[in-house]
Design an enzyme around this catalytic site. Structure first.
Site, PDB file in Angstrom:
ATOM      1  CD  GLU A   1      62.989  -5.752  23.547  1.00  0.00           C
ATOM      2  OE1 GLU A   1      63.673  -4.994  23.846  1.00  0.00           O
ATOM      3  OE2 GLU A   1      63.102  -6.422  22.219  1.00  0.00           O
TER       4      GLU A   1
ATOM      5  CB  ILE B   1      59.683 -13.918 -11.239  1.00  0.00           C
ATOM      6  CG1 ILE B   1      59.771 -15.141 -12.246  1.00  0.00           C
ATOM      7  CG2 ILE B   1      58.387 -13.128 -11.355  1.00  0.00           C
ATOM      8  CD1 ILE B   1      58.758 -16.074 -11.835  1.00  0.00           C
TER       9      ILE B   1
ATOM     10  CG  HIS C   1      71.794   2.021  16.627  1.00  0.00           C
ATOM     11  ND1 HIS C   1      72.191   0.706  16.784  1.00  0.00           N
ATOM     12  CD2 HIS C   1      70.379   2.221  17.041  1.00  0.00           C
ATOM     13  CE1 HIS C   1      71.272   0.157  17.333  1.00  0.00           C
ATOM     14  NE2 HIS C   1      70.288   0.795  17.208  1.00  0.00           N
TER      15      HIS C   1
ATOM     16  N   GLY D   1      72.525  -2.889  24.150  1.00  0.00           N
ATOM     17  CA  GLY D   1      73.656  -3.226  24.708  1.00  0.00           C
ATOM     18  C   GLY D   1      73.792  -2.361  26.129  1.00  0.00           C
TER      19      GLY D   1
ATOM     20  CD  GLU E   1      73.125  -2.252  -4.952  1.00  0.00           C
ATOM     21  OE1 GLU E   1      73.631  -1.223  -4.267  1.00  0.00           O
ATOM     22  OE2 GLU E   1      73.109  -3.399  -4.208  1.00  0.00           O
TER      23      GLU E   1
ATOM     24  CB  CYS F   1      70.625   0.090  20.667  1.00  0.00           C
ATOM     25  SG  CYS F   1      68.895   0.580  20.727  1.00  0.00           S
TER      26      CYS F   1
ATOM     27  NE  ARG G   1      58.494  -1.764  18.677  1.00  0.00           N
ATOM     28  CZ  ARG G   1      57.972  -1.154  17.448  1.00  0.00           C
ATOM     29  NH1 ARG G   1      57.412  -0.112  17.750  1.00  0.00           N
ATOM     30  NH2 ARG G   1      58.057  -1.923  16.262  1.00  0.00           N
TER      31      ARG G   1
ATOM     32  CD  GLU H   1      75.673   1.059  15.536  1.00  0.00           C
ATOM     33  OE1 GLU H   1      75.913   1.808  16.260  1.00  0.00           O
ATOM     34  OE2 GLU H   1      74.562   0.310  15.533  1.00  0.00           O
TER      35      GLU H   1
HETATM   36  N1  GLN Z   1      65.127  -3.886  21.471  1.00  0.00           N
HETATM   37  C1  GLN Z   1      65.455  -2.635  22.189  1.00  0.00           C
HETATM   38  C2  GLN Z   1      64.169  -1.729  22.062  1.00  0.00           C
HETATM   39  O1  GLN Z   1      63.366  -1.888  21.178  1.00  0.00           O
HETATM   40  C3  GLN Z   1      66.653  -2.191  21.696  1.00  0.00           C
HETATM   41  C4  GLN Z   1      66.764  -2.184  20.116  1.00  0.00           C
HETATM   42  C5  GLN Z   1      68.145  -2.263  19.599  1.00  0.00           C
HETATM   43  O2  GLN Z   1      68.979  -2.532  20.046  1.00  0.00           O
HETATM   44  N2  GLN Z   1      68.163  -1.601  18.454  1.00  0.00           N
HETATM   45  O3  GLN Z   1      64.149  -0.777  22.629  1.00  0.00           O
END
Ligand code: GLN
Length: 539
Positions: free
Chosen positions: A406, A150, A508, A384, A142, A382, A463, A510
């Site tokens: 963070e 361009i 994740h 969450g 794709e 994550c 992270r 999902e």
């Molecule tokens: N900000 C968080 C971290 O870096 C969670 C990242 C996320 O939800 N993908 O650890």
């Protein structure tokens, strides 16, 4: 069989669903027993979309080998069950990076390095790399962007050369738009004609046209398009708005798109594609009448594609549980103690979304406190999951300013901390903990039961991590660490056994949910939401 190459280009406007058409072609060819792979070329200069704000191109998808990829790779995986990798998503930035590296190494032996042939050769090499392994009957590529941009010119030049070199082992499917002018009550094919002319100008004659439309395009009009565009009339196919994207493979098959591709690439075939399992999914989808209502709490709720993989994983799980999914996006920036009851009370389950940065996190804590106190099925993914940990620390363990470093590098209670190997990193691109990692689950827990096994692998993109110094305090107060990395012992899953279904995953899930293999954790979450709805009704 010698590998066949199918290019999918787009014209007139973007957002026509090239990814869905490419995925549908892949699905049909796979269902006929061919080995297929599918890749995306993006004309932007970014090395990968990992550093892009979701408002730019929607969700960032993550492959098992840790590549931060365009969200179309998510469609590819959901439609095909194929695990894509870094090799399936190339950007202009990566092409140039590779050519410049070669130039610095002296590989070009003093030649002037130019777009043609050096950049185009690099693109051609990338196209053929997947096919050269000999594993695939078809490589579908794709091309991102719209004909006439361009920045897509070098890609189209590479396609032109490949078509010339590979003859009928290579075809071009061009997707365009046929607008309906309401005042005139007419469909208009002129933009399609112009877009095909633009392709012809760069030396590419499309073999098949797929016309995106909101209204049925009459046969006579399709014949007219065929005539103007040098395409055979049976190879002008319409792609009319569908109730769900998962209908598209069937709609394409009804118009023989798979047979046309096989004929045009001189590929022997017989019979029909086996779409039994696919149809089983669609039948369930069409038969479902009862709703399951899921609230998704996040800050990117104004943008349709920001949580694409979560939306689709929920949709698949709801469908297999014979329910119609109703998602309500709840803006975490707007959530307060005063309105949380109003915002969440209609839901049968709550997802707290992944994300980055401080904005919107306080609303996530408000939501999570409410979810805990109302014992509603809750799934933190994550960020969450990290928010679940922070909310628990603040409100159950009494650590008032608990946070992730963070959000607050000076917090007294750094229950979510920067991973050791992240501390020396200054470059933001491609340096998170990315891709699939092993995880060992504790026997007897919700997650272990959902998966039906104890050793799993899931994809990561973060992270920060659960700070192990606090593990004992969490465990003794009722939030259990029930999944960890077998080598590093990083905490990957938390759950609160005394609640109905309160689970947070650092990974994740999902990303690995597909139409034919819905994710076990989403399946279990939806089951919990359905049961919760039932228990509410009995009250
Ligand atoms: N900000 C968080 C971290 O870096 C969670 C990242 C996320 O939800 N993908 O650890």
């Amino acid at each position: 069989m010698e590998t066949r190459y199918i290019f999918v280009t787009g014209g007139v406007v973007s957002s026509l669903g090239k990814g869905i058409i490419s995925s549908s072609i892949a699905r049909l060819l796979l269902s006929r027993g061919f080995n297929v792979t599918i890749q995306k070329f993006d004309p932007y200069i970014n090395i990968d979309p990992g550093t892009l704000n979701p408002y730019e191109h929607g969700e960032c998808y993550v492959t098992v080998d840790g590549h931060e990829a365009d969200l179309d790779l998510g469609h590819y995986e959901r439609f095909t069950n194929i695990k894509t990798t870094r090799a399936n998503n190339i950007t202009t930035g990566r092409v140039y990076q590779s050519v410049i590296d070669k130039e610095r190494r002296g590989d070009y032996l003093g030649k002037t390095v130019q777009i043609i042939p050096h950049i185009t050769d690099e693109i051609k090499r990338d196209v053929k790399l997947l096919g050269s392994k000999g594993d695939y009957d078809f490589v579908i590529t794709e091309i991102g962007g719209t004909v006439g941009d361009i920045e897509s010119l070098p890609f189209l030049e590479a396609v032109r050369q490949l078509r010339w070199e590979l003859g009928n082992k290579c075809i071009c499917v061009h997707l365009t738009y046929v607008p309906y002018i309401r005042a005139a009550k007419e469909l208009k094919t002129k933009p399609t004609q112009h877009s095909v002319k633009q392709l012809q100008q760069v030396g590419i004659q499309p073999d098949i046209l797929v016309l995106r439309t909101e209204h049925d395009i009459p046969q006579a009009m399709r014949r007219k398009v065929a005539q103007f565009c040098n395409v055979s009339p049976d190879a002008v196919i319409q792609s009319i708005d569908a109730p769900t994207i998962y209908e598209v493979p069937l709609m394409m098959h009804d118009q023989h798109l798979d047979e046309i591709i096989l004929d045009k690439t001189a590929t022997p075939y017989e019979g029909e594609p086996d779409l039994t399992k696919w149809n089983h999914f669609l039948n369930k989808l069409n038969a479902a009448t009862d709703e399951v209502r899921i609230g998704l709490v996040g800050k990117y709720v104004a943008l349709q594609d920001a949580y694409k993989s979560i939306d689709e994983a929920l949709f698949q799980a709801a469908t297999y549980n014979d329910r119609k999914l109703r998602i309500t996006y709840i803006n975490s920036e707007k959530l307060t103690d005063a309105n949380v009851d109003e915002m969440l009370k209609e839901q049968d389950g709550i997802i707290v979304a992944p994300g980055f940065g401080q904005r919107g996190t306080e609303g996530k804590y408000v939501a999570l406190k409410w979810c805990r106190e109302h014992d509603i099925p809750t799934f933190g993914i994550c960020l969450g999951m990290q928010c679940m940990v922070i909310e628990w620390a603040r409100n159950v363990l009494g650590m008032a300013d608990a946070n992730s470093v963070e959000m607050d590098p000076k917090t007294q209670y750094n229950v979510i901390d920067l991973m050791e190997e992240q501390k020396s990193i200054t470059n933001m691109g491609g340096t998170m903990r990315l891709g699939a990692y092993a995880c060992h689950l504790t026997d007897g827990t919700i997650v272990a039961k959902a998966y039906g096994k104890l050793n799993i692998e899931e994809r990561h993109r973060h992270r920060f991590e659960f700070n192990d110094d606090y593990r004992a305090q969490f465990e003794s107060s009722g939030m259990k660490c029930v999944g960890e990395n077998p080598e590093t012992h990083l905490v990957e899953v938390v759950e609160v056994p005394k609640l109905r279904w309160y689970v947070g995953t650092q990974y994740h899930p999902e990303y690995s949910s597909t139409v034919l293999s819905p994710h076990p954790l989403f399946m279990d979450f939806i089951r919990a939401a359905i049961n919760f709805k039932g228990s509410k009704a009995q009250k």
